[in-house]
Design an enzyme around this catalytic site. Structure first.
Site, PDB file in Angstrom:
ATOM      1  N   LYS A   1       7.074   0.839   7.607  1.00 13.26           N
ATOM      2  CA  LYS A   1       6.800   2.021   6.778  1.00 13.26           C
ATOM      3  C   LYS A   1       8.105   2.539   6.182  1.00 13.26           C
ATOM      4  O   LYS A   1       9.137   2.550   6.844  1.00 13.26           O
ATOM      5  CB  LYS A   1       6.189   3.144   7.614  1.00 13.26           C
ATOM      6  CG  LYS A   1       4.840   2.829   8.203  1.00 13.26           C
ATOM      7  CD  LYS A   1       4.333   4.006   9.036  1.00 13.26           C
ATOM      8  CE  LYS A   1       2.979   3.683   9.644  1.00 13.26           C
ATOM      9  NZ  LYS A   1       2.476   4.791  10.456  1.00 13.26           N
TER      10      LYS A   1
ATOM     11  N   GLN B   1       0.857  -1.188   0.000  1.00 16.79           N
ATOM     12  CA  GLN B   1       0.000   0.000   0.000  1.00 16.79           C
ATOM     13  C   GLN B   1       0.894   1.238   0.000  1.00 16.79           C
ATOM     14  O   GLN B   1       1.929   1.266   0.647  1.00 16.79           O
ATOM     15  CB  GLN B   1      -0.867  -0.022   1.254  1.00 16.79           C
ATOM     16  CG  GLN B   1      -1.925   1.035   1.340  1.00 16.79           C
ATOM     17  CD  GLN B   1      -2.804   0.818   2.575  1.00 16.79           C
ATOM     18  OE1 GLN B   1      -3.183  -0.304   2.894  1.00 16.79           O
ATOM     19  NE2 GLN B   1      -3.110   1.890   3.265  1.00 16.79           N
ATOM     20  N   ASP B   2       0.477   2.254  -0.725  1.00 17.41           N
ATOM     21  CA  ASP B   2       1.200   3.529  -0.777  1.00 17.41           C
ATOM     22  C   ASP B   2       0.230   4.610  -0.329  1.00 17.41           C
ATOM     23  O   ASP B   2      -0.889   4.690  -0.836  1.00 17.41           O
ATOM     24  CB  ASP B   2       1.682   3.791  -2.206  1.00 17.41           C
ATOM     25  CG  ASP B   2       2.769   4.835  -2.282  1.00 17.41           C
ATOM     26  OD1 ASP B   2       3.635   4.851  -1.395  1.00 17.41           O
ATOM     27  OD2 ASP B   2       2.757   5.630  -3.233  1.00 17.41           O
TER      28      ASP B   2
ATOM     29  N   HIS C   1       1.687   6.530  15.956  1.00 16.57           N
ATOM     30  CA  HIS C   1       0.766   5.474  15.548  1.00 16.57           C
ATOM     31  C   HIS C   1       1.493   4.158  15.289  1.00 16.57           C
ATOM     32  O   HIS C   1       2.661   4.145  14.924  1.00 16.57           O
ATOM     33  CB  HIS C   1       0.049   5.865  14.258  1.00 16.57           C
ATOM     34  CG  HIS C   1      -0.742   7.119  14.363  1.00 16.57           C
ATOM     35  ND1 HIS C   1      -0.937   7.961  13.297  1.00 16.57           N
ATOM     36  CD2 HIS C   1      -1.374   7.704  15.403  1.00 16.57           C
ATOM     37  CE1 HIS C   1      -1.664   9.007  13.674  1.00 16.57           C
ATOM     38  NE2 HIS C   1      -1.944   8.867  14.951  1.00 16.57           N
TER      39      HIS C   1
ATOM     40  N   ASP D   1      -5.594  11.499  18.345  1.00 18.67           N
ATOM     41  CA  ASP D   1      -4.279  11.713  18.940  1.00 18.67           C
ATOM     42  C   ASP D   1      -4.355  12.492  20.254  1.00 18.67           C
ATOM     43  O   ASP D   1      -3.494  12.332  21.120  1.00 18.67           O
ATOM     44  CB  ASP D   1      -3.344  12.411  17.952  1.00 18.67           C
ATOM     45  CG  ASP D   1      -2.960  11.506  16.788  1.00 18.67           C
ATOM     46  OD1 ASP D   1      -3.175  10.279  16.879  1.00 18.67           O
ATOM     47  OD2 ASP D   1      -2.447  12.026  15.779  1.00 18.67           O
TER      48      ASP D   1
ATOM     49  N   TYR E   1       4.193   7.513   2.111  1.00 18.12           N
ATOM     50  CA  TYR E   1       4.824   6.358   2.754  1.00 18.12           C
ATOM     51  C   TYR E   1       4.215   5.062   2.254  1.00 18.12           C
ATOM     52  O   TYR E   1       3.029   4.974   1.976  1.00 18.12           O
ATOM     53  CB  TYR E   1       4.763   6.444   4.283  1.00 18.12           C
ATOM     54  CG  TYR E   1       3.386   6.514   4.892  1.00 18.12           C
ATOM     55  CD1 TYR E   1       2.775   5.376   5.402  1.00 18.12           C
ATOM     56  CD2 TYR E   1       2.709   7.719   4.968  1.00 18.12           C
ATOM     57  CE1 TYR E   1       1.520   5.440   5.973  1.00 18.12           C
ATOM     58  CE2 TYR E   1       1.451   7.798   5.537  1.00 18.12           C
ATOM     59  CZ  TYR E   1       0.860   6.653   6.041  1.00 18.12           C
ATOM     60  OH  TYR E   1      -0.398   6.723   6.600  1.00 18.12           O
TER      61      TYR E   1
ATOM     62  N   ARG F   1       1.003  14.274  13.624  1.00 19.85           N
ATOM     63  CA  ARG F   1       0.281  13.034  13.341  1.00 19.85           C
ATOM     64  C   ARG F   1       1.053  11.893  14.002  1.00 19.85           C
ATOM     65  O   ARG F   1       2.181  11.618  13.648  1.00 19.85           O
ATOM     66  CB  ARG F   1       0.156  12.814  11.841  1.00 19.85           C
ATOM     67  CG  ARG F   1      -0.634  13.926  11.148  1.00 19.85           C
ATOM     68  CD  ARG F   1      -0.672  13.699   9.638  1.00 19.85           C
ATOM     69  NE  ARG F   1      -1.277  14.810   8.939  1.00 19.85           N
ATOM     70  CZ  ARG F   1      -2.565  14.912   8.622  1.00 19.85           C
ATOM     71  NH1 ARG F   1      -3.396  13.946   8.969  1.00 19.85           N
ATOM     72  NH2 ARG F   1      -3.019  15.960   7.976  1.00 19.85           N
TER      73      ARG F   1
END
Length: 187
Positions: A72, A46-47, A62, A169, A132, A59
């Site tokens: 990642k 996945q991109d 996580h 967050d 990412y 952000r």
């Protein structure tokens, strides 16, 4: 492509070779064959791309629980960010330690954040874009986070301002309270 080890086992800085002339530049952002020669065997599935309009947007931190944990490969394609990886592998000699680096469109560096590490970034410019790749699909039921300002971790974020956070967050637990199912395995 230059691969640089950090103070955290498995977290690496990747500096791609950049070839430029009067028209601009070209760089290879990912090469399976070059990474495999360095012992990094990843199959990205996945991109993702993230845009933050405001300087000071934070952000993270996580991670996804096993079995949906993700490695990642992060880069900043516009503006600049301060990118952070935190070791959350129970029993690791660097558990709770962090590594941070400026990633920018200008320096073209990338950060490889393996499974067993929480990840986050703060934008240090307006209009920052981050791309990412991940080696496992997003799984909402495995999605977790750690408080960005947990004093036991002590990340030294680059700006002395109150960051702009998502609702999620704002309510992330401390490292001590976090749901973590990663365990350090000596190599």
């Amino acid at each position: 492509m230059k691969i640089i080890d950090t103070n955290l086992e498995g977290v690496k800085v990747i500096e791609p070779a950049v070839f430029g002339d009067h028209r601009g530049w070209f760089m290879e952002t990912y090469s399976y064959s070059k990474l495999i020669k360095e012992g990094i065997d990843l199959n990205f599935v996945q991109d993702n791309q993230s845009f933050s309009a405001t300087k000071g947007t934070l952000r993270g931190l996580h991670y996804q629980l096993n079995p949906k944990a993700q490695t990642k490969l992060v880069r900043c394609t516009r503006g600049a960010i301060f990118d952070v990886a935190v070791d959350i592998r129970k029993g690791s000699p660097t558990f709770g330690k962090w590594y941070g680096i400026e990633l920018s469109a200008e320096n073209k560096k990338q950060l490889l954040v393996p499974r067993g590490f929480a990840h986050g970034f703060m934008t240090i410019t307006e209009d920052a874009e981050v791309q990412y790749k991940v080696d496992n699909d997003y799984a909402p039921d495995c999605d977790r986070g750690i408080m960005w300002n947990d004093s036991t971790i002590g990340v030294q974020w680059p700006m002395d301002i109150e960051p702009i956070l998502s609702e999620k967050d704002q309510h992330a637990p401390s490292l001590e309270e976090a749901d973590i199912n990663f365990f350090y395995e000596e190599k």
